[in-house]
Design an enzyme around this catalytic site. Structure first.
Site, mmCIF file in Angstrom:
data_model
loop_
_atom_site.group_PDB
_atom_site.id
_atom_site.type_symbol
_atom_site.label_atom_id
_atom_site.label_comp_id
_atom_site.label_asym_id
_atom_site.label_seq_id
_atom_site.Cartn_x
_atom_site.Cartn_y
_atom_site.Cartn_z
ATOM 1 N N HIS A 5 2.202 4.099 -3.242
ATOM 2 C CA HIS A 5 1.075 3.334 -2.701
ATOM 3 C C HIS A 5 -0.243 3.809 -3.326
ATOM 4 O O HIS A 5 -1.051 2.997 -3.791
ATOM 5 C CB HIS A 5 1.044 3.491 -1.171
ATOM 6 C CG HIS A 5 -0.088 2.802 -0.506
ATOM 7 N ND1 HIS A 5 0.073 1.670 0.245
ATOM 8 C CD2 HIS A 5 -1.419 3.081 -0.471
ATOM 9 C CE1 HIS A 5 -1.104 1.275 0.711
ATOM 10 N NE2 HIS A 5 -2.027 2.123 0.288
ATOM 11 N N GLU A 6 -0.454 5.118 -3.343
ATOM 12 C CA GLU A 6 -1.715 5.651 -3.877
ATOM 13 C C GLU A 6 -1.824 5.438 -5.388
ATOM 14 O O GLU A 6 -2.892 5.081 -5.886
ATOM 15 C CB GLU A 6 -1.887 7.128 -3.521
ATOM 16 C CG GLU A 6 -2.009 7.404 -2.043
ATOM 17 C CD GLU A 6 -3.026 6.535 -1.318
ATOM 18 O OE1 GLU A 6 -4.085 6.206 -1.892
ATOM 19 O OE2 GLU A 6 -2.757 6.163 -0.160
ATOM 20 N N CYS A 53 -3.305 0.447 4.828
ATOM 21 C CA CYS A 53 -4.182 0.896 3.750
ATOM 22 C C CYS A 53 -5.608 0.989 4.287
ATOM 23 O O CYS A 53 -6.063 0.088 4.997
ATOM 24 C CB CYS A 53 -4.110 -0.103 2.590
ATOM 25 S SG CYS A 53 -5.111 0.363 1.165
ATOM 26 N N LEU A 54 -6.290 2.058 3.936
ATOM 27 C CA LEU A 54 -7.681 2.214 4.377
ATOM 28 C C LEU A 54 -8.576 1.125 3.805
ATOM 29 O O LEU A 54 -9.627 0.839 4.373
ATOM 30 C CB LEU A 54 -8.193 3.596 3.975
ATOM 31 C CG LEU A 54 -7.438 4.775 4.599
ATOM 32 C CD1 LEU A 54 -7.970 6.087 4.051
ATOM 33 C CD2 LEU A 54 -7.509 4.732 6.112
ATOM 34 N N GLN A 58 -10.649 3.759 -4.237
ATOM 35 C CA GLN A 58 -10.945 3.366 -2.857
ATOM 36 C C GLN A 58 -12.307 3.872 -2.391
ATOM 37 O O GLN A 58 -12.840 3.367 -1.411
ATOM 38 C CB GLN A 58 -9.866 3.873 -1.905
ATOM 39 C CG GLN A 58 -8.545 3.163 -2.062
ATOM 40 C CD GLN A 58 -7.547 3.682 -1.072
ATOM 41 O OE1 GLN A 58 -6.885 4.687 -1.327
ATOM 42 N NE2 GLN A 58 -7.459 3.015 0.067
ATOM 43 N N GLY A 83 -3.217 9.067 2.490
ATOM 44 C CA GLY A 83 -3.609 9.214 1.103
ATOM 45 C C GLY A 83 -4.888 8.459 0.824
ATOM 46 O O GLY A 83 -5.326 7.626 1.626
ATOM 47 N N HIS A 124 -3.037 2.069 -6.528
ATOM 48 C CA HIS A 124 -4.495 1.882 -6.529
ATOM 49 C C HIS A 124 -5.088 2.194 -7.903
ATOM 50 O O HIS A 124 -6.084 1.594 -8.310
ATOM 51 C CB HIS A 124 -5.171 2.776 -5.484
ATOM 52 C CG HIS A 124 -5.074 2.269 -4.089
ATOM 53 N ND1 HIS A 124 -5.664 1.092 -3.679
ATOM 54 C CD2 HIS A 124 -4.472 2.787 -2.991
ATOM 55 C CE1 HIS A 124 -5.431 0.910 -2.396
ATOM 56 N NE2 HIS A 124 -4.700 1.923 -1.951
#
Length: 187
Positions: free
Chosen positions: A149-150, A107-108, A52, A47, A153
């Site tokens: 999670h997304e 996480c990216l 991000q 995701g 953000h």
């Protein structure tokens, strides 16, 4: 198309609440969605949220393919095939019950590190897609974890903020050693 630069933990865009998307079908939003999907795939992510990629809008893209789920999780947590590639704007989330499941997250924006996070096991989410169509689904397991999670953000939250045991905040390269370590009761 373009691969976008991913903001890393510590950048202010990741710590603020994102703004609503005023027009989901606007050409600039359509282009952002295409670039976000390419960036997510290029980075091997499940995701990606707009903050991000330095865009403080309430927009996320995600998918929950079986190959991405933690193999150490229960079958229910490991895979939920109701999570195809999804574009979600201006989302709302509802917790559907008191059950909580733990799982390893990456996480990216926090590269090469994983953390063990407990999250609600069953959720409902809704919003609109990039064509302005309503999206509403219930999710469990990995699907529910990815969505939560997304969407975190979009509220300026990174997964370490949910962690209750920082001993389970590890470098991916060390995960094999951690998994082979005896349980605390055995020490």
């Amino acid at each position: 198309m373009a691969i976008l630069k991913i903001a890393r933990m510590g950048h202010p865009v990741l710590a603020r609440k994102a703004d609503p998307v005023s027009n989901p079908t606007a050409p600039a939003i359509q282009q952002l969605v295409r670039h976000m999907i390419e960036t997510m795939i290029d980075a091997n992510g499940a995701g990606l949220a707009a903050p991000q990629v330095h865009v403080p809008l309430r927009l996320a893209v995600f998918q929950a393919p079986e190959a991405r789920a933690d193999q150490g999780l229960s079958e229910a947590e490991r895979y939920d095939d109701t999570a195809p590639l999804t574009v979600l704007m201006n989302p709302e989330i509802e917790i559907m019950g008191p059950e909580v499941e733990g799982g390893w997250e990456g996480c990216l924006s926090i590269p090469s590190i994983r953390g063990y996070v407990e999250r609600p096991a069953h959720i409902r989410y809704r919003g609109v897609d990039h064509e302005g169509n309503p999206v509403e689904r219930t999710a469990r397991g990995f699907h529910a974890r990815v969505v939560q999670h997304e969407l975190d953000h979009l509220d300026g939250i990174l997964y370490p903020q949910w962690m209750t045991d920082l001993k389970k905040f590890i470098f991916e390269s060390e995960a094999k050693h951690w998994a082979q370590a005896p349980a605390e009761e055995e020490i």
